[in-house]
Structures are given as C-alpha cells and as structure tokens.
Design a protein around this motif. Structure first.
Motif, mmCIF file in Angstrom:
data_model
loop_
_atom_site.group_PDB
_atom_site.id
_atom_site.type_symbol
_atom_site.label_atom_id
_atom_site.label_comp_id
_atom_site.label_asym_id
_atom_site.label_seq_id
_atom_site.Cartn_x
_atom_site.Cartn_y
_atom_site.Cartn_z
ATOM 1 N N HIS A 187 0.827 -1.210 0.000
ATOM 2 C CA HIS A 187 0.000 0.000 0.000
ATOM 3 C C HIS A 187 0.864 1.265 0.000
ATOM 4 N N TYR A 188 1.973 1.220 0.728
ATOM 5 C CA TYR A 188 2.828 2.408 0.849
ATOM 6 C C TYR A 188 3.942 2.451 -0.204
ATOM 7 N N TYR A 189 4.386 1.275 -0.656
ATOM 8 C CA TYR A 189 5.457 1.215 -1.648
ATOM 9 C C TYR A 189 4.950 0.418 -2.853
ATOM 10 N N ALA A 190 4.112 1.067 -3.643
ATOM 11 C CA ALA A 190 3.446 0.392 -4.762
ATOM 12 C C ALA A 190 4.454 -0.251 -5.700
ATOM 13 N N ASN A 191 4.254 -1.551 -5.904
ATOM 14 C CA ASN A 191 5.112 -2.311 -6.802
ATOM 15 C C ASN A 191 4.239 -3.310 -7.555
ATOM 16 N N SER A 192 4.172 -3.179 -8.875
ATOM 17 C CA SER A 192 3.260 -3.990 -9.670
ATOM 18 C C SER A 192 3.597 -5.481 -9.590
ATOM 19 N N PHE A 193 4.892 -5.805 -9.589
ATOM 20 C CA PHE A 193 5.289 -7.217 -9.522
ATOM 21 C C PHE A 193 4.893 -7.823 -8.175
ATOM 22 N N LEU A 194 5.153 -7.075 -7.085
ATOM 23 C CA LEU A 194 4.786 -7.549 -5.754
ATOM 24 C C LEU A 194 3.279 -7.722 -5.638
ATOM 25 N N ASN A 195 2.529 -6.818 -6.258
ATOM 26 C CA ASN A 195 1.073 -6.896 -6.221
ATOM 27 C C ASN A 195 0.578 -8.186 -6.873
ATOM 28 N N ILE A 196 1.170 -8.554 -8.013
ATOM 29 C CA ILE A 196 0.782 -9.786 -8.708
ATOM 30 C C ILE A 196 1.136 -11.010 -7.862
ATOM 31 N N VAL A 197 2.329 -10.981 -7.236
ATOM 32 C CA VAL A 197 2.756 -12.088 -6.371
ATOM 33 C C VAL A 197 1.772 -12.263 -5.210
ATOM 34 N N ILE A 198 1.370 -11.137 -4.586
ATOM 35 C CA ILE A 198 0.426 -11.189 -3.457
ATOM 36 C C ILE A 198 -0.916 -11.762 -3.911
ATOM 37 N N LEU A 199 -1.398 -11.320 -5.074
ATOM 38 C CA LEU A 199 -2.691 -11.797 -5.576
ATOM 39 C C LEU A 199 -2.658 -13.289 -5.865
ATOM 40 N N ILE A 200 -1.587 -13.766 -6.508
ATOM 41 C CA ILE A 200 -1.481 -15.199 -6.821
ATOM 42 C C ILE A 200 -1.400 -16.016 -5.534
ATOM 43 N N ALA A 201 -0.593 -15.547 -4.570
ATOM 44 C CA ALA A 201 -0.474 -16.243 -3.287
ATOM 45 C C ALA A 201 -1.816 -16.257 -2.556
ATOM 46 N N ASP A 202 -2.541 -15.133 -2.634
ATOM 47 C CA ASP A 202 -3.850 -15.023 -2.001
ATOM 48 C C ASP A 202 -4.837 -16.022 -2.612
ATOM 49 N N ILE A 203 -4.813 -16.144 -3.929
ATOM 50 C CA ILE A 203 -5.692 -17.082 -4.632
ATOM 51 C C ILE A 203 -5.391 -18.520 -4.194
ATOM 52 N N ILE A 204 -4.102 -18.832 -4.080
ATOM 53 C CA ILE A 204 -3.702 -20.172 -3.637
ATOM 54 C C ILE A 204 -4.195 -20.436 -2.217
ATOM 55 N N ILE A 205 -4.001 -19.455 -1.337
ATOM 56 C CA ILE A 205 -4.413 -19.629 0.063
ATOM 57 C C ILE A 205 -5.923 -19.821 0.180
ATOM 58 N N PHE A 206 -6.714 -19.004 -0.521
ATOM 59 C CA PHE A 206 -8.171 -19.140 -0.387
ATOM 60 C C PHE A 206 -8.708 -20.348 -1.143
ATOM 61 N N THR A 207 -7.979 -20.834 -2.144
ATOM 62 C CA THR A 207 -8.349 -22.102 -2.775
ATOM 63 C C THR A 207 -8.162 -23.245 -1.783
ATOM 64 N N LEU A 208 -7.027 -23.220 -1.084
ATOM 65 C CA LEU A 208 -6.768 -24.241 -0.055
ATOM 66 C C LEU A 208 -7.734 -24.099 1.124
ATOM 67 N N TYR A 209 -8.028 -22.850 1.486
ATOM 68 C CA TYR A 209 -8.994 -22.605 2.564
ATOM 69 C C TYR A 209 -10.372 -23.170 2.199
ATOM 70 N N SER A 210 -10.742 -23.079 0.927
ATOM 71 C CA SER A 210 -12.041 -23.597 0.480
ATOM 72 C C SER A 210 -12.124 -25.102 0.697
ATOM 73 N N ALA A 211 -11.023 -25.818 0.383
ATOM 74 C CA ALA A 211 -10.986 -27.264 0.625
ATOM 75 C C ALA A 211 -11.035 -27.551 2.129
ATOM 76 N N TYR A 212 -10.225 -26.817 2.882
ATOM 77 C CA TYR A 212 -10.153 -27.001 4.342
ATOM 78 C C TYR A 212 -11.507 -26.738 4.997
ATOM 79 N N ASP A 213 -12.139 -25.601 4.670
ATOM 80 C CA ASP A 213 -13.399 -25.228 5.322
ATOM 81 C C ASP A 213 -14.533 -26.172 4.943
ATOM 82 N N ASN A 214 -14.497 -26.714 3.711
ATOM 83 C CA ASN A 214 -15.536 -27.661 3.318
ATOM 84 C C ASN A 214 -15.363 -28.999 4.031
ATOM 85 N N GLN A 215 -14.121 -29.415 4.256
ATOM 86 C CA GLN A 215 -13.935 -30.619 5.064
ATOM 87 C C GLN A 215 -14.342 -30.359 6.515
#
Length: 282
Positions: free
Chosen positions: A202-230
């Motif tokens: 938020h304070y040090y805008a970096n487009s590459f870091l933003n993409i990395v965060i989004l991809i990691a976030d997608i992975i985490i919530f995909t795994l969370y979806s499996a975890y929460d459904n079990q």
C-alpha cells in the motif's frame, strides 16, 4: 453421495473402532470431570467417516450450510447493486468502514464473529442470524465498489473462474480421504503474512509484488475452500458424536458459522481473481 456402504472386513473393524470411541466420549467427563479428555476423544472420533446412519443427517446439514451460503451471495449482490445505484450513500458508509486504513471494518467483523460464537454458546438463533446478516451486509457494502471500478465483462469472467475454482476445491475437501485439519494453522499464518505484505504494498506500490500477493492469495483461499468444506463435515460429526443433546437451533447456528467460513473464502477468491484479471488487462 461420496459415502458408500462397504462390507469389507477392514471397514467392519473401522466401524467397531468408531463405536468404541463414541462410547468412550459418552462416558468421559460426566462423572470424573475430565472434560479435556472428552474434547480430545470427540476430535478423534469426528475424523472417522460417517456411518450409514449418519450420512442422511450429514447430507441435510450440508444442504443447510449451502442454502445459507447461496442466500448470502444473493443478498451480497443485492446490497452491492443498491450501493452502486446510490453512490453518495456508498461514499458515506465507506468513509466510516474504511476509517484508519480499514481497522474500523476489521473491528466490526471481529465483533460480529464474536457475536456469532456467543450465539452458539447461548443457543440464540436470533443473535446468530443478526451476526450473519451483519457480516454479509458489511461485505455487500464493500462489494458496491466492484461495478464502479470494473467492467461488467471482467466481473463476469472473474465470477465464472471463481465458481470453477471454488467448486473444484470444495469437492476435493468433501471427497478426499486425507485429513486436512492440520492445514488451518499454516493457512492462517500465510494469510497474516500476506496482510503484512499488503500494508507494505500500500505504501510502496510495486506492480510485480502486487501480482505475487494476488497469486499467493488465490492459492491460500483455494486451499482454505478445501479445508473449510472438510471442516463442515468434521464439525458436524464432532457435534453429533459428543454425547450432548442438541436443539434444532444449535444445528442452524452451526450451519451459519460454517456458511460464513465458505462465504469469506468465495468472496476473497472472487476479489483476488478480479484484481489479477484487471492487472493483466492493464
């Protein structure tokens, strides 16, 4: 349904072991006060697959959870569209919710989650409904920004991708024989790390870091979806096998709690995919 009746010798041994554990659960705690031992036994027993007498009850519970989940999604859509049509109201509400870098919104969510837990403890269906409605309304208000900042075609593409990824992950969580309960702590730790990176971004805008965060976030919530459904199944069996009489209200409250978990997985997954597609278009 993914639970099948089996006549094999190993499954018969499996069922006997479960029955033995269930009897232990019923006997521990009431006389000797060993409630910690009871909790441990319940957790152990809840990881066994449901027997044929429990399958129907589990199916009904899953339907309850997903009925609430679908209602939450439709209600979120209605609230977000209303906010989109009334931008002045949306602006006023966002100024309050996002005050102090969103800490007000986080505090509100914390209070609502605490109310839902309290509702389960006190068996208050009205309080549970109010907390669930409050969480859904808060996210619906924030989602009012989506049609303002994103193109309709992009929103549709993100929604379709979210549904596909979520359904695949949810089915894996329900169908897998692997125990996913150990995923909770690592996933929460990863989420906290991403939140910290998000503040840095938020304070040090970096487009590459933003993409990395989004991809990691997608992975985490995909795994969370499996975890929460079990966990829908695990928490159901935990409650069913604890030897404590349960009211109908308590089952609805458990369904509300589980529906909020998968609702948050879906919404966060959708927003991350939407942001990632938007970055790709740029």
């Amino acid at each position: 349904m993914y639970i099948k009746k089996s006549s094999s010798r190993s499954d018969d041994h499996y069922s006997k072991k479960l029955r033995s554990l269930t009897k232990e659960v019923a006997s521990v705690g009431s006389a000797d006060g060993n409630y910690i031992g009871k909790v441990r036994l319940v957790k152990k027993a809840s990881k066994f697959a449901p027997d044929e007498n429990e399958v129907l009850f589990l199916q009904r519970h899953v339907l309850q959870v997903y009925l609430i989940f679908v209602i939450q999604l439709f209600y979120t859509g209605i609230v977000s569209w209303y906010m989109y049509l009334h931008p002045e109201l949306l602006l006023k509400l966002l100024k309050g919710l996002l005050f102090a870098h969103g800490l007000v919104f986080l505090a509100l969510c914390f209070v609502l989650f605490a109310l839902l837990i309290f509702a389960q403890i006190t068996d208050s269906l009205l309080l549970g409904m109010a907390a669930t409605l409050g969480v859904t309304t808060a996210f619906g208000i924030l989602m009012g920004l989506v049609p303002i900042f994103y193109d309709g075609k992009l929103i549709f593409e993100a929604l379709v991708l979210t549904i596909i990824i979520y359904l695949g992950s949810a089915l894996f969580g329900f169908l897998t024989r692997n125990d996913l309960t150990g995923w909770g702590t690592p996933l929460f730790g990863g989420l906290l790390a991403l939140i910290a990176l998000g503040f840095f971004q938020h304070y040090y805008a970096n487009s590459f870091l933003n993409i990395v965060i989004l991809i990691a976030d997608i992975i985490i919530f995909t795994l969370y979806s499996a975890y929460d459904n079990q966990m829908i199944k695990i928490r159901f069996l935990d409650k069913l096998r604890d030897g404590v009489p349960d009211s109908r209200k308590s089952w609805w409250l458990l369904a509300m709690s589980s529906s909020i978990d998968i609702y948050l997985d879906f919404i966060n997954l959708f927003l991350d995919i939407l942001n990632l597609l938007s970055d790709d278009d740029d």
